[in-house]
Design a protein around this motif. Structure first.
Motif, PDB file in Angstrom:
ATOM      1  N   VAL A  18       0.865  -1.175   0.000  1.00 53.42           N
ATOM      2  CA  VAL A  18       0.000   0.000   0.000  1.00 53.42           C
ATOM      3  C   VAL A  18       0.903   1.227   0.000  1.00 53.42           C
ATOM      4  N   PHE A  19       0.790   2.045  -1.028  1.00 51.87           N
ATOM      5  CA  PHE A  19       1.606   3.250  -1.141  1.00 51.87           C
ATOM      6  C   PHE A  19       0.749   4.479  -0.869  1.00 51.87           C
ATOM      7  N   GLY A  20       1.294   5.388  -0.060  1.00 51.01           N
ATOM      8  CA  GLY A  20       0.605   6.618   0.272  1.00 51.01           C
ATOM      9  C   GLY A  20       1.472   7.830   0.014  1.00 51.01           C
ATOM     10  N   LEU A  21       0.848   9.002   0.003  1.00 50.91           N
ATOM     11  CA  LEU A  21       1.548  10.250  -0.261  1.00 50.91           C
ATOM     12  C   LEU A  21       1.019  11.337   0.660  1.00 50.91           C
ATOM     13  N   ILE A  22       1.940  12.074   1.279  1.00 50.77           N
ATOM     14  CA  ILE A  22       1.597  13.230   2.096  1.00 50.77           C
ATOM     15  C   ILE A  22       2.260  14.457   1.473  1.00 50.77           C
ATOM     16  N   ILE A  23       1.474  15.480   1.213  1.00 55.43           N
ATOM     17  CA  ILE A  23       1.984  16.734   0.669  1.00 55.43           C
ATOM     18  C   ILE A  23       1.874  17.786   1.763  1.00 55.43           C
ATOM     19  N   VAL A  24       3.002  18.389   2.139  1.00 55.26           N
ATOM     20  CA  VAL A  24       3.036  19.369   3.229  1.00 55.26           C
ATOM     21  C   VAL A  24       3.261  20.762   2.659  1.00 55.26           C
ATOM     22  N   LEU A  50       3.013  -0.892  -9.814  1.00 57.61           N
ATOM     23  CA  LEU A  50       2.489  -0.569  -8.492  1.00 57.61           C
ATOM     24  C   LEU A  50       1.489   0.575  -8.619  1.00 57.61           C
ATOM     25  N   GLN A  51       0.785   0.887  -7.520  1.00 55.85           N
ATOM     26  CA  GLN A  51      -0.189   1.968  -7.606  1.00 55.85           C
ATOM     27  C   GLN A  51      -0.303   2.712  -6.284  1.00 55.85           C
ATOM     28  N   LEU A  52      -0.717   3.956  -6.396  1.00 58.96           N
ATOM     29  CA  LEU A  52      -0.941   4.800  -5.228  1.00 58.96           C
ATOM     30  C   LEU A  52      -2.317   4.502  -4.642  1.00 58.96           C
ATOM     31  N   SER A  53      -2.364   4.286  -3.317  1.00 59.19           N
ATOM     32  CA  SER A  53      -3.628   3.938  -2.657  1.00 59.19           C
ATOM     33  C   SER A  53      -4.282   5.136  -1.982  1.00 59.19           C
ATOM     34  N   TRP A  54      -3.485   6.097  -1.503  1.00 58.29           N
ATOM     35  CA  TRP A  54      -4.078   7.246  -0.831  1.00 58.29           C
ATOM     36  C   TRP A  54      -3.131   8.435  -0.869  1.00 58.29           C
ATOM     37  N   ALA A  55      -3.696   9.620  -0.677  1.00 55.27           N
ATOM     38  CA  ALA A  55      -2.908  10.856  -0.618  1.00 55.27           C
ATOM     39  C   ALA A  55      -3.579  11.805   0.357  1.00 55.27           C
ATOM     40  N   GLU A  56      -2.764  12.636   1.009  1.00 53.91           N
ATOM     41  CA  GLU A  56      -3.289  13.571   2.001  1.00 53.91           C
ATOM     42  C   GLU A  56      -2.506  14.878   1.914  1.00 53.91           C
ATOM     43  N   ALA A  70       1.984  10.478  12.455  1.00 54.98           N
ATOM     44  CA  ALA A  70       1.753   9.403  13.423  1.00 54.98           C
ATOM     45  C   ALA A  70       0.824   8.348  12.839  1.00 54.98           C
ATOM     46  N   ARG A  71      -0.210   8.782  12.119  1.00 60.59           N
ATOM     47  CA  ARG A  71      -1.109   7.823  11.471  1.00 60.59           C
ATOM     48  C   ARG A  71      -0.365   7.013  10.424  1.00 60.59           C
ATOM     49  N   ALA A  72       0.469   7.678   9.645  1.00 60.75           N
ATOM     50  CA  ALA A  72       1.224   6.969   8.611  1.00 60.75           C
ATOM     51  C   ALA A  72       2.187   5.961   9.224  1.00 60.75           C
ATOM     52  N   PHE A  73       2.871   6.353  10.299  1.00 60.15           N
ATOM     53  CA  PHE A  73       3.820   5.456  10.947  1.00 60.15           C
ATOM     54  C   PHE A  73       3.135   4.256  11.603  1.00 60.15           C
ATOM     55  N   SER A  74       1.857   4.393  11.927  1.00 64.40           N
ATOM     56  CA  SER A  74       1.150   3.300  12.606  1.00 64.40           C
ATOM     57  C   SER A  74       0.711   2.209  11.645  1.00 64.40           C
ATOM     58  N   THR A  75       0.863   2.446  10.342  1.00 63.17           N
ATOM     59  CA  THR A  75       0.446   1.476   9.336  1.00 63.17           C
ATOM     60  C   THR A  75       1.648   0.707   8.807  1.00 63.17           C
ATOM     61  N   ALA A  76       1.373  -0.254   7.947  1.00 61.85           N
ATOM     62  CA  ALA A  76       2.432  -0.978   7.244  1.00 61.85           C
ATOM     63  C   ALA A  76       2.661  -0.395   5.853  1.00 61.85           C
ATOM     64  N   ASP A  77       2.148   0.819   5.608  1.00 58.36           N
ATOM     65  CA  ASP A  77       2.214   1.416   4.283  1.00 58.36           C
ATOM     66  C   ASP A  77       3.605   1.963   3.967  1.00 58.36           C
ATOM     67  N   VAL A  78       3.858   2.091   2.675  1.00 65.99           N
ATOM     68  CA  VAL A  78       5.036   2.801   2.176  1.00 65.99           C
ATOM     69  C   VAL A  78       4.573   4.203   1.803  1.00 65.99           C
ATOM     70  N   VAL A  79       5.080   5.211   2.498  1.00 60.10           N
ATOM     71  CA  VAL A  79       4.551   6.567   2.350  1.00 60.10           C
ATOM     72  C   VAL A  79       5.669   7.516   1.946  1.00 60.10           C
ATOM     73  N   PHE A  80       5.366   8.388   1.006  1.00 56.20           N
ATOM     74  CA  PHE A  80       6.267   9.478   0.647  1.00 56.20           C
ATOM     75  C   PHE A  80       5.686  10.767   1.210  1.00 56.20           C
ATOM     76  N   SER A  81       6.549  11.574   1.831  1.00 55.19           N
ATOM     77  CA  SER A  81       6.148  12.874   2.359  1.00 55.19           C
ATOM     78  C   SER A  81       6.972  13.941   1.649  1.00 55.19           C
ATOM     79  N   CYS A  82       6.291  14.876   0.999  1.00 54.71           N
ATOM     80  CA  CYS A  82       6.966  15.900   0.204  1.00 54.71           C
ATOM     81  C   CYS A  82       6.804  17.270   0.849  1.00 54.71           C
ATOM     82  N   GLY A  83       7.913  17.918   1.152  1.00 52.56           N
ATOM     83  CA  GLY A  83       7.875  19.295   1.622  1.00 52.56           C
ATOM     84  C   GLY A  83       8.142  19.461   3.101  1.00 52.56           C
ATOM     85  N   GLY A  84       8.626  20.656   3.452  1.00 49.95           N
ATOM     86  CA  GLY A  84       8.787  21.033   4.850  1.00 49.95           C
ATOM     87  C   GLY A  84      10.015  20.501   5.546  1.00 49.95           C
TER      88      GLY A  84
END
Length: 286
Positions: A18-24, A50-56, A70-84
């Protein structure tokens, strides 16, 4: 040069990732900048099956960033965080990552070496002496202050690294700058260095058919039956009232692992034909 801090072993994902993305950044939410990261990450993932499952999206509010991470770290997802992840007063992501993990911040030895190397390069390009103790140069080292167990992500554009952290849920969050010219090759590096074992392994496919003259409510029982019979796939219905080519229509289809999509789609198509509807073209997307 001092030795790098020890890192916990990287989790190995075995099931479908499960891949996720956070944009800050306030600039995205205010409309000053348009987000380009999500379409690019979708492209990078798609090229690897592969595919993106969620973005925030989250603004420059430390408490909100911390809660999001904290929510992202609590999952087994692979998450990219961009910015900040810079060192100006409106950059909070590094500090928030440490808070979300409950770890102290430390100047990462490899990051320090790379930042100093970058400062020397800049001085040389400007024909100036390198002054490591100058206040602005000392401040620049803050860009290498990461949560204690972070590992670096190399930055081919200007050597100022990003970083990755494991979460208690088994996944990881990979932090890159907001600048696309830096972020995109860094995301690609992460995918190829840490997740190459997933490439094409869980390759996804989407198959659909264009339907004219029907309503979604009519098709819902069929959609529910297909999803119940084939739990690995998702059935979708995408209505349109003003499509440039097809006009008013519904695109009905299934998406998921390729080996599951084929039989599910065949049964869906057979079910649609039972309604005696006018069908348009069939579409296949990798």
């Amino acid at each position: 040069m001092p030795h790098a801090l020890p890192h916990p072993p990287r989790p190995v994902l075995e099931g479908p990732p499960v891949f996720g993305l956070i944009i800050v950044g306030d600039e995205i939410l205010s409309g000053k900048r348009a987000d380009k990261h999500m379409p690019r990450l979708i492209e990078l993932l798609g090229a690897r099956g592969l595919q993106l499952s969620w973005a925030e999206y989250v603004g420059d509010a430390p408490d909100r960033i911390t809660a999001t991470l904290a929510r992202a770290f609590s999952t087994a997802d692979v998450v990219f965080s961009c910015g900040g992840i810079g060192a100006t007063p409106d950059d909070h992501t590094r500090q928030c990552a440490a808070r979300a993990l409950g770890e102290p911040l430390r100047l990462h030895p490899q990051a320090e070496a790379l930042i100093r190397e970058r400062m020397q390069d800049t001085a040389r390009e400007q024909g100036l002496p390198y002054e490591p103790d100058r206040q602005d140069n000392v401040h620049r080292l803050n860009m290498g202050v990461f949560p204690e167990h972070a590992r670096i992500i190399p930055n081919p554009y200007n050597k100022i690294p990003g970083f990755s952290c494991h979460g208690p849920g088994g996944g990881s969050v990979h932090f890159v700058p907001g600048f696309p010219v830096m972020a995109w090759p860094m995301m690609e590096w992460v995918l190829d260095q840490h997740y190459s074992h997933l490439h094409q392994r869980h390759a996804q496919q989407e198959r659909s058919v264009v339907i004219f003259g029907s309503m979604e409510a009519t098709l819902t029982p069929l959609m529910e039956r297909i999803e119940a019979q084939y739990p690995a796939v998702k059935v979708f219905s995408l209505p349109s009232v003003d499509h440039a080519e097809y006009g008013r229509h519904i695109e009905l289809g299934v998406k998921g692992p390729r080996d599951a999509v084929e039989p599910a789609y065949a049964e869906l198509l057979q079910g649609v034909k039972g309604f005696d509807l006018k069908l348009g073209p069939e579409l296949v997307r990798p």
